[in-house]
Design an enzyme around this catalytic site. Structure first.
Site, PDB file in Angstrom:
ATOM      1  N   ASP A  52       0.841  -1.194   0.000  1.00  0.00           N
ATOM      2  CA  ASP A  52       0.000   0.000   0.000  1.00  0.00           C
ATOM      3  C   ASP A  52       0.879   1.248   0.000  1.00  0.00           C
ATOM      4  O   ASP A  52       1.689   1.452   0.906  1.00  0.00           O
ATOM      5  CB  ASP A  52      -0.907  -0.010   1.238  1.00  0.00           C
ATOM      6  CG  ASP A  52      -2.035   0.997   1.140  1.00  0.00           C
ATOM      7  OD1 ASP A  52      -2.170   1.644   0.101  1.00  0.00           O
ATOM      8  OD2 ASP A  52      -2.792   1.119   2.116  1.00  0.00           O
ATOM      9  N   ASP A  53       0.749   2.061  -1.024  1.00  0.00           N
ATOM     10  CA  ASP A  53       1.482   3.336  -1.144  1.00  0.00           C
ATOM     11  C   ASP A  53       2.990   3.135  -1.341  1.00  0.00           C
ATOM     12  O   ASP A  53       3.775   3.998  -0.941  1.00  0.00           O
ATOM     13  CB  ASP A  53       1.287   4.212   0.103  1.00  0.00           C
ATOM     14  CG  ASP A  53      -0.125   4.760   0.205  1.00  0.00           C
ATOM     15  OD1 ASP A  53      -0.985   4.327  -0.584  1.00  0.00           O
ATOM     16  OD2 ASP A  53      -0.379   5.613   1.072  1.00  0.00           O
ATOM     17  N   CYS A  88      -5.906   4.876  -3.430  1.00  0.00           N
ATOM     18  CA  CYS A  88      -6.028   3.521  -2.892  1.00  0.00           C
ATOM     19  C   CYS A  88      -7.236   2.781  -3.429  1.00  0.00           C
ATOM     20  O   CYS A  88      -7.118   1.765  -4.112  1.00  0.00           O
ATOM     21  CB  CYS A  88      -6.091   3.577  -1.362  1.00  0.00           C
ATOM     22  SG  CYS A  88      -4.552   4.134  -0.593  1.00  0.00           S
ATOM     23  N   ASP A 317      -0.362  -0.721  -5.019  1.00  0.00           N
ATOM     24  CA  ASP A 317      -1.576  -0.120  -5.569  1.00  0.00           C
ATOM     25  C   ASP A 317      -1.309   1.239  -6.209  1.00  0.00           C
ATOM     26  O   ASP A 317      -2.057   1.674  -7.082  1.00  0.00           O
ATOM     27  CB  ASP A 317      -2.672  -0.013  -4.507  1.00  0.00           C
ATOM     28  CG  ASP A 317      -2.227   0.771  -3.283  1.00  0.00           C
ATOM     29  OD1 ASP A 317      -1.053   1.199  -3.225  1.00  0.00           O
ATOM     30  OD2 ASP A 317      -3.063   0.949  -2.368  1.00  0.00           O
ATOM     31  N   HIS A 318      -0.256   1.941  -5.791  1.00  0.00           N
ATOM     32  CA  HIS A 318       0.158   3.205  -6.427  1.00  0.00           C
ATOM     33  C   HIS A 318       1.447   3.674  -5.772  1.00  0.00           C
ATOM     34  O   HIS A 318       1.916   3.070  -4.795  1.00  0.00           O
ATOM     35  CB  HIS A 318      -0.920   4.291  -6.323  1.00  0.00           C
ATOM     36  CG  HIS A 318      -1.387   4.545  -4.919  1.00  0.00           C
ATOM     37  ND1 HIS A 318      -0.657   5.251  -4.002  1.00  0.00           N
ATOM     38  CD2 HIS A 318      -2.518   4.158  -4.274  1.00  0.00           C
ATOM     39  CE1 HIS A 318      -1.312   5.300  -2.857  1.00  0.00           C
ATOM     40  NE2 HIS A 318      -2.439   4.637  -2.994  1.00  0.00           N
TER      41      HIS A 318
END
Length: 886
Positions: A52-53, A88, A317-318
């Site tokens: 995540d992130d 997200c 996710d990014h």
């Protein structure tokens, strides 16, 4: 002798072959080959590890040595991996469904994130649902969607351990197969990264022990390195001097050539820069637990003998930014640090240690997983399987040289946010700053592609038409006069259809026809309904009315229920002369009654006079003084009276039955009522024009949407939301806010695990919820650029071959026709559906500058289905872009 020797030799060879064929060695070889073929037919396991992130541009992968050894050296590294929306919940929804945001409608972390609409329409079509229906043992561990509340188990998952709401490492709640499970602050039992790792490994072993021949789909969705960046205690001392985040764009602010947030953001203060250093350090520390998780998963697969039959995918996710362009922290920007992600894959038939330059996206994960499992990929998925990019190209023979090259996308869409309600007004200074909007010609051209502007000015209720002038330039021409009336004959009456008539029943037309009622009816004073009781003559509806057009009279059909205004010659008392004329007018009235079924008629003078009597039956009338008068026969003959009464009773029963049927139809229509048109905004009697006018009916199409968006509902909703925010800030004594920006406060109590923040509180504003944009990202043999259009009309263009950190917006240097072509390509991607439309090869775009120089023209990969666009003339382009050159 020679022939005999040859025959004996052949006999000996055949005998030896038969003996060898029946030998145990050959039987064992055949059985071994059959086992290997059966082993190859077993579908592979799939392990997806999602963070995540996690960025790739700021060096987060440099410290994950175990992951790089396993995934990079043991598999393939896609160096051009991106996400289509750097947020997200939208990105995770795209990963699950394989669709762009505009096709699954999860625009932000709140809008449609795990909503009822998502659960009903998109959640049943994730890659897990497809694999579960084909025999895979599917399991999910970790963060799902930001607004997931744990009230249900999403379809398609046999084992479900989902994090409720957003990322946390301690003090969180899980939904374990439908049962809520609360965790505290004990590292050994509650640290989320370790819990995900241990539970997923246990499930995989258990599945293979109970169902050894069934493949497993395992998703490990880690919260790291998302905030609050709580690391495991054994890693709290690492990376004291982390500086990988300090790139050339670090604290590069302000940026007057970029969109409004970049212009608004100034350089960071010293306390902000200290915070970015601490944030980078804590993020890397949380990734150490993920690094160990990858190694544990790898060792487990190796120990139980499933490594060679398992695909492992590692991605995020990014991306993330820490101090870039003065933004203290965050995501959601269209630049490389937010849209680039790490992407590794290893598994059967994948060349170890290879690097692949093709573009892969988060929407490719779902079709790739389905392809690995041997499941047909749905046509509505926007992504493509990357398996064909992983095939090792080994020539079959020495003549296999001219193998067809793989055709793959070189462009994709980056989209963020949704269309918001445009605010009216704005200062001249604000408008002056927006110097590079889309050209007016292009906006007019987009409007002219709509069907409502392509028809001539003969359609009822049409006010605008697209026309092409002598220079070939498209213009919006205002329809004037009564061109929409079909006139036939010199002075005869013609029928004109109702103003609400439409061939398409779904159309909503609120415009009034500009009919001019004949002034003869206004010469006399109009009576008031309050001074006169209701009667049949005053309530009867009119089918048509005489109108005056250029000195001629025409009959216009009106809707049922139209109430005409009668002149004052309807009185309670009738003179004796009128009573004497009753018999002479009776025959005329019968004809009118038969023709119009009692709805009356109009004369050319438009003077609507009431008849002297109303014929109810063939023997009875209602006179003007509201009395009933029948033939004298009914008063003298009892049989005639009975017959006529039976006739009236029969008529009443017939009408009652009809009324009953009409009421049933009315009830049905109430249940099936369509969406109501906003047609009740009427401004009465304009002194200038002297007619009823619908607000906004003559507005220019560029301005019409302002009226629709600024309705009372939206204004009240915005007002309430703004009031709630103000009250919340007052209650919390929060002064950290700036207009239009998303701000956060940080103090010494924010982080509850070492290393701690000790420099006191501060405020920082980094992003905005209303930052809506659509970008075209292209990487091919000769071009590497980012072109963005913001909802405000602002344009950005970066050439990453010469400016890899997007420091300078050079949209002003592009030729006008190039900008038009880029806009067309972007518009096509914004509305694409399915992998055939959403994976183009860029057409021939020669990126030339205004100074006359140009880049090298690259190969044309022209798709046959691209629509042909008529190029505007250079003369019109010169006029078109004068306002844009700032």
């Amino acid at each position: 002798m020679t022939q005999t020797a040859v025959a004996l030799g052949l006999l000996v060879i055949m005998t030896s072959l038969l003996l060898i064929e029946g030998s145990p060695f050959l039987v064992h070889q055949r059985q071994k080959g059959r086992f290997q073929r059966d082993r190859r037919n077993i579908r592979p396991n799939i392990v997806l590890i999602l963070t995540d992130d996690q960025d790739i541009e700021l060096g987060s992968m440099q410290v994950m040595n175990k992951t790089r050894r396993i995934m990079e050296q043991g598999g393939v590294h896609f160096i051009n991996a991106f996400v289509t929306t750097p947020m997200c919940c939208p990105s995770r929804s795209s990963i699950l469904t394989g669709k762009y945001v505009h096709n699954h409608n999860t625009y932000t972390n709140n809008e449609n994130c795990s909503s009822l609409s998502w659960q009903a329409h998109h959640e049943p079509k994730t890659f897990a649902a497809y694999l579960n229906s084909t025999g895979y043992r599917t399991a999910f561990f970790g963060k799902y969607l930001n607004e997931y509340n744990g009230s249900y188990v999403p379809p398609g998952w046999k084992e479900w351990v989902g994090l409720i709401k957003n990322s946390r490492f301690y003090n969180y709640s899980l939904c374990r197969n439908g049962v809520r499970e609360k965790h505290g602050h004990d590292y050994a039992k509650d640290y989320l990264t370790d819990l995900i790792t241990n539970d997923s490994i246990s499930y995989f072993k258990m599945s293979k022990k109970i169902f050894p021949h069934r493949p497993v789909l395992l998703v490990l969705s880690h919260a790291a390195p998302h905030g609050p960046e709580d690391s495991a205690p054994q890693f709290a001392h690492l990376f004291p001097n982390a500086s990988q985040h300090i790139t050339p764009s670090y604290n590069y602010a302000p940026n007057p050539d970029k969109h409004w947030i970049m212009r608004y953001t100034g350089p960071m203060k010293p306390i902000h820069m200290e915070f970015t250093n601490m944030l980078q350090r804590k993020r890397l520390q949380t990734l150490m637990s993920v690094d160990e998780s990858v190694e544990k998963m790898y060792d487990m697969l190796l120990d139980i003998g499933e490594l060679e039959n398992t695909y492992i995918i590692y991605t995020a996710d990014h991306g993330y930014h820490i101090g870039q362009f003065g933004l203290v922290k965050g995501k959601s920007m269209p630049y490389e640090f937010d849209i680039r992600v790490p992407f590794y894959i290893r598994g059967p038939n994948i060349e170890a240690g290879s690097i692949n330059p093709h573009i892969v996206l988060n929407i490719d994960l779902a079709p790739t997983i389905l392809d690995i499992a041997g499941v047909d990929i749905p046509v509505d998925m926007d992504g493509k399987s990357i398996l064909k990019l992983l095939e090792t190209e080994v020539p079959v023979n020495r003549f296999h040289f001219h193998k067809r090259a793989k055709v793959w996308r070189d462009s994709f869409l980056v989209e963020r946010g949704k269309l918001l309600h445009k605010r009216d007004g704005g200062t001249k200074e604000d408008k002056a700053q927006e110097e590079n909007f889309l050209p007016k010609y292009q906006r007019v051209k987009d409007l002219c592609q709509r069907a409502e502007f392509q028809t001539p000015c003969e359609q009822t209720g049409q006010y605008w038409q697209c026309v092409e002038d002598a220079t070939g330039k498209l213009r919006l021409h205002k329809c004037k006069g009564m061109a929409n009336l079909e006139i036939s004959g010199k002075k005869g009456l013609t029928g004109v259809k109702s103003k609400y008539f439409s061939k398409n029943s779904n159309d909503c037309s609120c415009e009034d026809n500009e009919y001019k009622i004949n002034h003869f009816g206004r010469k006399k004073k109009l009576y008031s309904k309050k001074k006169y009781k209701a009667s049949y003559a005053r309530n009867r509806s009119t089918r048509n009315v005489a109108i005056e057009l250029n000195g001629e009279l025409f009959n216009v059909e009106l809707e049922d229920g139209y109430q005409p205004v009668y002149s004052k010659n309807i009185t309670k008392r009738h003179t004796r002369a009128q009573d004497d004329l009753e018999e002479e007018e009776e025959e005329e009235e019968d004809k009118d009654t038969a023709e119009y079924s009692g709805t009356g008629s109009l004369s050319l003078t438009n003077e609507l006079t009431a008849p002297t009597s109303i014929k109810v039956t063939h023997r009875c009338f209602i006179l003007a003084n509201d009395t009933v008068q029948c033939d004298t026969v009914l008063y003298k003959s009892l049989q005639a009276w009975k017959d006529h009464k039976l006739h009236i009773d029969h008529e009443i029963e017939t009408l009652q039955s009809k009324i009953k049927n009409l009421r049933e139809v009315r009830g049905h229509l109430k249940k099936k009522r369509p969406e109501e048109c906003d047609c009740n905004k009427m401004s009465f009697y304009s002194k200038q024009k002297g007619k009823l006018k619908h607000k906004g009916m003559n507005l220019h199409p560029f301005k019409k949407f302002r009226l629709e968006k600024d309705s009372w509902f939206f204004r009240d909703q915005r007002r309430r939301k703004k009031l709630r925010k103000i009250l919340k800030r007052i209650k919390n004594n929060d002064t950290c806010s700036m207009p239009g920006l998303t701000c956060f406060t940080h103090d010494n109590q924010h982080w509850t695990t070492a290393p701690f923040w000790t420099l006191g509180p501060f405020c920082a504003c980094t992003s905005a919820n209303n930052n809506t944009y659509w970008c075209l990202r292209t990487i091919n043999e000769t071009h590497n650029f980012l072109f963005c259009e913001f909802a405000t009309g602002f344009l950005e263009y970066f050439d990453l071959n010469t400016d890899p950190y997007q420091l300078m917006n050079i949209v002003n240097t592009l030729d006008r026709d190039v900008l038009n072509q880029l806009h067309v390509q972007l518009m096509e991607l914004r509305s694409c559906k399915g992998h055939k439309q959403c994976n183009p090869r860029t057409r021939n775009v020669e990126l030339g500058s205004r100074d006359g120089g140009s880049y090298e023209q690259f190969r044309q990969f022209q798709r046959p289905k691209w629509p042909k666009m008529k190029k505007p003339s250079s003369k019109s382009l010169g006029q078109l872009w004068e306002g844009w050159e700032g």
